[in-house]
Scaffold this active site. Structure first.
Site, mmCIF file in Angstrom:
data_model
loop_
_atom_site.group_PDB
_atom_site.id
_atom_site.type_symbol
_atom_site.label_atom_id
_atom_site.label_comp_id
_atom_site.label_asym_id
_atom_site.label_seq_id
_atom_site.Cartn_x
_atom_site.Cartn_y
_atom_site.Cartn_z
ATOM 1 N N ASP A 96 -4.504 -6.295 -5.870
ATOM 2 C CA ASP A 96 -3.494 -6.165 -6.906
ATOM 3 C C ASP A 96 -2.093 -6.524 -6.369
ATOM 4 O OD1 ASP A 96 -2.735 -4.437 -5.288
ATOM 5 O OD2 ASP A 96 -3.448 -2.685 -6.327
ATOM 6 N N GLU A 118 -12.248 -5.864 -4.979
ATOM 7 C CA GLU A 118 -11.822 -4.602 -5.147
ATOM 8 C C GLU A 118 -11.241 -4.754 -6.566
ATOM 9 O OE1 GLU A 118 -7.680 -2.745 -4.055
ATOM 10 O OE2 GLU A 118 -9.100 -1.961 -2.519
ATOM 11 N N GLU A 132 1.638 -3.635 -9.596
ATOM 12 C CA GLU A 132 0.263 -3.871 -9.128
ATOM 13 C C GLU A 132 -0.904 -3.628 -10.396
ATOM 14 O OE1 GLU A 132 2.310 -2.108 -7.369
ATOM 15 O OE2 GLU A 132 2.572 -2.926 -5.642
ATOM 16 N N HIS A 208 5.999 3.479 0.235
ATOM 17 C CA HIS A 208 6.588 2.115 0.208
ATOM 18 C C HIS A 208 6.635 1.768 -1.407
ATOM 19 C CE1 HIS A 208 2.834 -0.130 -0.800
ATOM 20 N NE2 HIS A 208 2.413 0.898 -0.134
ATOM 21 N N ARG A 210 7.170 0.589 -5.108
ATOM 22 C CA ARG A 210 8.339 -0.109 -5.868
ATOM 23 C C ARG A 210 8.839 1.252 -6.768
ATOM 24 N NH1 ARG A 210 9.693 -5.822 -5.529
ATOM 25 N NH2 ARG A 210 8.630 -6.322 -4.065
ATOM 26 N N HIS A 241 7.452 1.620 6.683
ATOM 27 C CA HIS A 241 7.157 0.171 6.257
ATOM 28 C C HIS A 241 8.342 -0.530 6.672
ATOM 29 C CE1 HIS A 241 6.641 -3.066 3.051
ATOM 30 N NE2 HIS A 241 5.664 -2.231 2.965
HETATM 31 C C1 UD1 Z 1 3.848 -5.388 -1.171
HETATM 32 C C2 UD1 Z 1 3.032 -5.479 -2.461
HETATM 33 C C3 UD1 Z 1 2.274 -4.142 -2.867
HETATM 34 C C4 UD1 Z 1 1.640 -3.747 -1.446
HETATM 35 C C5 UD1 Z 1 2.386 -3.594 -0.231
HETATM 36 C C6 UD1 Z 1 1.635 -3.060 0.819
HETATM 37 C C7 UD1 Z 1 3.720 -6.856 -4.332
HETATM 38 C C8 UD1 Z 1 4.939 -7.196 -5.506
HETATM 39 N N1 UD1 Z 1 4.249 -5.747 -3.469
HETATM 40 O O1 UD1 Z 1 4.843 -4.467 -1.273
HETATM 41 O O2 UD1 Z 1 1.550 -4.095 -3.717
HETATM 42 O O3 UD1 Z 1 1.162 -2.458 -1.875
HETATM 43 O O4 UD1 Z 1 2.993 -5.039 -0.238
HETATM 44 O O5 UD1 Z 1 2.352 -3.042 1.950
HETATM 45 O O6 UD1 Z 1 3.011 -7.743 -4.333
HETATM 46 N N2 UD1 Z 1 8.765 -6.709 5.373
HETATM 47 C C9 UD1 Z 1 9.024 -7.343 6.519
HETATM 48 N N3 UD1 Z 1 7.894 -7.706 7.398
HETATM 49 C C10 UD1 Z 1 6.675 -7.367 6.942
HETATM 50 C C11 UD1 Z 1 6.510 -6.962 5.592
HETATM 51 C C12 UD1 Z 1 7.418 -6.634 4.775
HETATM 52 O O7 UD1 Z 1 10.252 -7.454 7.033
HETATM 53 O O8 UD1 Z 1 5.743 -7.853 7.655
HETATM 54 C C13 UD1 Z 1 10.319 -6.425 4.333
HETATM 55 C C14 UD1 Z 1 10.633 -7.773 4.070
HETATM 56 O O9 UD1 Z 1 12.149 -7.661 4.036
HETATM 57 C C15 UD1 Z 1 10.199 -8.066 2.400
HETATM 58 C C16 UD1 Z 1 10.091 -6.474 2.212
HETATM 59 O O10 UD1 Z 1 9.714 -5.794 3.235
HETATM 60 O O11 UD1 Z 1 11.095 -8.580 1.847
HETATM 61 C C17 UD1 Z 1 9.177 -6.109 0.838
HETATM 62 O O12 UD1 Z 1 8.043 -6.852 0.952
HETATM 63 P P1 UD1 Z 1 7.121 -7.195 -0.254
HETATM 64 O O13 UD1 Z 1 5.814 -7.711 -0.122
HETATM 65 O O14 UD1 Z 1 8.207 -7.975 -1.247
HETATM 66 O O15 UD1 Z 1 6.870 -5.885 -0.947
HETATM 67 P P2 UD1 Z 1 6.079 -4.582 -0.390
HETATM 68 O O16 UD1 Z 1 6.885 -3.354 -0.818
HETATM 69 O O17 UD1 Z 1 5.806 -4.719 1.053
HETATM 70 N N1 UDP Z 2 -1.509 1.067 7.585
HETATM 71 C C1 UDP Z 2 -1.782 0.657 9.055
HETATM 72 N N2 UDP Z 2 -0.531 0.944 9.474
HETATM 73 C C2 UDP Z 2 0.654 1.451 9.051
HETATM 74 C C3 UDP Z 2 0.240 2.024 7.863
HETATM 75 C C4 UDP Z 2 -0.733 1.644 6.931
HETATM 76 O O1 UDP Z 2 -2.496 -0.061 9.674
HETATM 77 O O2 UDP Z 2 1.461 1.723 9.686
HETATM 78 C C5 UDP Z 2 -2.917 0.742 6.803
HETATM 79 C C6 UDP Z 2 -3.613 1.792 6.207
HETATM 80 O O3 UDP Z 2 -4.972 1.962 7.092
HETATM 81 C C7 UDP Z 2 -4.248 1.047 4.834
HETATM 82 C C8 UDP Z 2 -3.413 -0.014 4.603
HETATM 83 O O4 UDP Z 2 -2.451 -0.344 5.951
HETATM 84 O O5 UDP Z 2 -5.284 0.230 5.381
HETATM 85 C C9 UDP Z 2 -2.432 0.457 3.448
HETATM 86 O O6 UDP Z 2 -1.549 -0.373 3.209
HETATM 87 P P1 UDP Z 2 -0.004 -0.123 2.540
HETATM 88 O O7 UDP Z 2 0.433 1.395 2.230
HETATM 89 O O8 UDP Z 2 1.005 -0.999 2.886
HETATM 90 O O9 UDP Z 2 -0.430 -0.766 1.071
HETATM 91 P P2 UDP Z 2 -1.310 -0.131 -0.207
HETATM 92 O O10 UDP Z 2 -2.574 0.412 0.349
HETATM 93 O O11 UDP Z 2 -0.486 0.949 -0.610
HETATM 94 O O12 UDP Z 2 -1.489 -1.362 -1.134
#
Ligand code: UD1
Ligand code: UDP
Length: 369
Positions: A96, A118, A132, A208, A210, A241
């Site tokens: 999602d 999924e 999502e 984490h 939004r 995160h």
């Molecule tokens: C995204 C997904 C969310 C998912 C989550 C899992 C969307 C809109 N959101 O949200 O559905 O649950 O990932 O974690 O698709 N960043 C880093 N390094 C990384 C990852 C993130 O620096 O490896 C920082 C960056 O500044 C980035 C910010 O996190 O701009 C947000 O990342 P983004 O993918 O936009 O949103 P998430 O909140 O991670």
């Molecule tokens: N996870 C991880 N390291 C962390 C936190 C989470 O490997 O420090 C794993 C967790 O076991 C799960 C997945 O990341 O499988 C969940 O990711 P996240 O919470 O970012 O996204 P969501 O499931 O809410 O989309």
């Protein structure tokens, strides 16, 4: 040979698609290509390394402060280029995220069949989780094949007039991933090994989403801080995160509290093993609601709803909302009332038996694409 492309961009998609990449590559009937959007960079690369996956295509789109439209735009355009270079018979997307929806839409524009892994999770509220819920609904419209973890997910899709013959109940691939990395007597080989998991009640926290940014997240962090301060045997570990906004707030509210450990995101292997060692889980994450029940760990969901009702029905997961009072009351109950704790600690696993990927491979072999 059937040409299969698998695309993912964030940590949870990577974890849940990694075992599928591995499985599909075992079959001579398939040519498998992996494409990453890198909507996440570091958190994605951690997973690629753990599962030894080398992407064939990498859009490398991540930016700090990226908006949903930034991500969508870059992926639609980027995937167009990739599909010109390699036209798969089917594109497999997961879950999602914006990577999921934008890649599915880009495939549709090229008349490429989409398979949704999924499929069929629904909260019933298009703004929670946001974006999502809409991402998965729109992906469901585009997809031809729907791989659903549970019967309830299938029901959701039937209500949206998806044909029954296009839906397959496979279990969730996260259980396949989990079984790959969890070990008995796991050692972290860092300071986590010094934690007294038997003497202290250790909660693992992730946060984490939004829709929790701002006031809800402040309430969550304050509730946790106050509970730690009032319960001497309670301790919290928060692998934060990488989103800078979340880290800033976490450090501001919980940074100076004894017994709250703010740490870097953990690799999947130590993280999964940390779930197993913890006393309880506090989370707004989706995937963790599926993983923790497999170990019988009580989960308090820091959200107002869930699209994963199965473990709630079994009693292992409870949705507690985002008000400070409610969160404190529920944590306190689990810490101080053994009966309540024991009621929740059922080891149930409604999400699969670790063979979801084998089932998906079999279906892809049998179906004409
Ligand atoms: C995204 C997904 C969310 C998912 C989550 C899992 C969307 C809109 N959101 O949200 O559905 O649950 O990932 O974690 O698709 N960043 C880093 N390094 C990384 C990852 C993130 O620096 O490896 C920082 C960056 O500044 C980035 C910010 O996190 O701009 C947000 O990342 P983004 O993918 O936009 O949103 P998430 O909140 O991670
Ligand atoms: N996870 C991880 N390291 C962390 C936190 C989470 O490997 O420090 C794993 C967790 O076991 C799960 C997945 O990341 O499988 C969940 O990711 P996240 O919470 O970012 O996204 P969501 O499931 O809410 O989309």
């Amino acid at each position: 040979m059937k040409k299969i492309m698998i695309v993912f961009g964030t940590r949870p998609e990577a974890i849940k698609m990694a075992p599928l990449v591995k499985e599909l590559k075992k079959h001579d009937e398939f040519e498998v290509k992996v494409c990453v959007t890198a909507q996440h960079r570091e958190m994605l690369d951690q997973v690629l390394e753990l599962f030894s996956i080398k992407p064939d295509f990498d859009l490398d789109i991540m930016e700090h402060g990226q908006t949903i439209s930034d991500i969508t735009n870059k992926i639609i355009k980027g995937m167009e280029g990739i599909f010109k270079e390699y036209k798969p018979d089917i594109l497999l997307v997961h879950g999602d995220t914006t990577t999921t929806f934008a890649s599915a839409l880009a495939a549709f524009y090229q008349k490429i069949v989409v398979g949704h892994v999924e499929a069929g999770l629904r909260s019933g509220n298009i703004y929670s989780p946001y974006p999502e819920e809409m991402n998965r609904m729109l992906t469901g419209r585009i997809a031809k094949l729907h791989f659903s973890p549970t019967k309830g997910n299938e029901q959701n899709l039937l209500k949206e007039n998806i044909e029954k013959e296009d839906i397959f109940i496979t279990g969730n691939t996260v259980i396949d991933a989990l079984m790959d990395v969890v070990q008995a007597d796991y050692l972290f080989n860092n300071e986590l090994d010094d934690i007294d998991f038997d003497g202290k009640k250790v909660a693992l926290l992730t946060c984490h989403r939004r829709e929790n940014w701002g006031k809800p997240m402040e309430d969550i962090f304050n509730a946790i801080k106050e509970e730690v301060e009032t319960n001497e045997d309670f301790m919290v570990i928060f692998p934060m995160h990488l989103n800078p906004n979340i880290r800033k707030l976490a450090k501001k509210i919980m940074g100076n509290t004894n017994r709250i450990k703010l740490i870097e995101p953990l690799d999947y292997e130590p993280f999964a093993n940390l779930i197993k060692k913890s006393h309880l889980i506090l989370t707004d994450s989706g995937g963790i609601q599926e993983e923790a029940p497999a170990f019988g760990k009580p989960v308090l969901v820091l959200r107002t709803e869930t699209e994963r009702p199965e473990a709630v029905e079994y009693g292992t997961v409870k949705v507690v909302g985002v008000n400070k009072k409610d969160i404190r009351r529920n944590i306190s109950l689990l810490l101080n009332n053994e009966d309540e704790y024991n009621k929740m600690k059922n080891a149930t696993n409604p999400y699969g038996d670790g063979k979801a990927c084998q089932r998906i491979a079999q279906i892809l072999k049998e179906r004409n694409l």
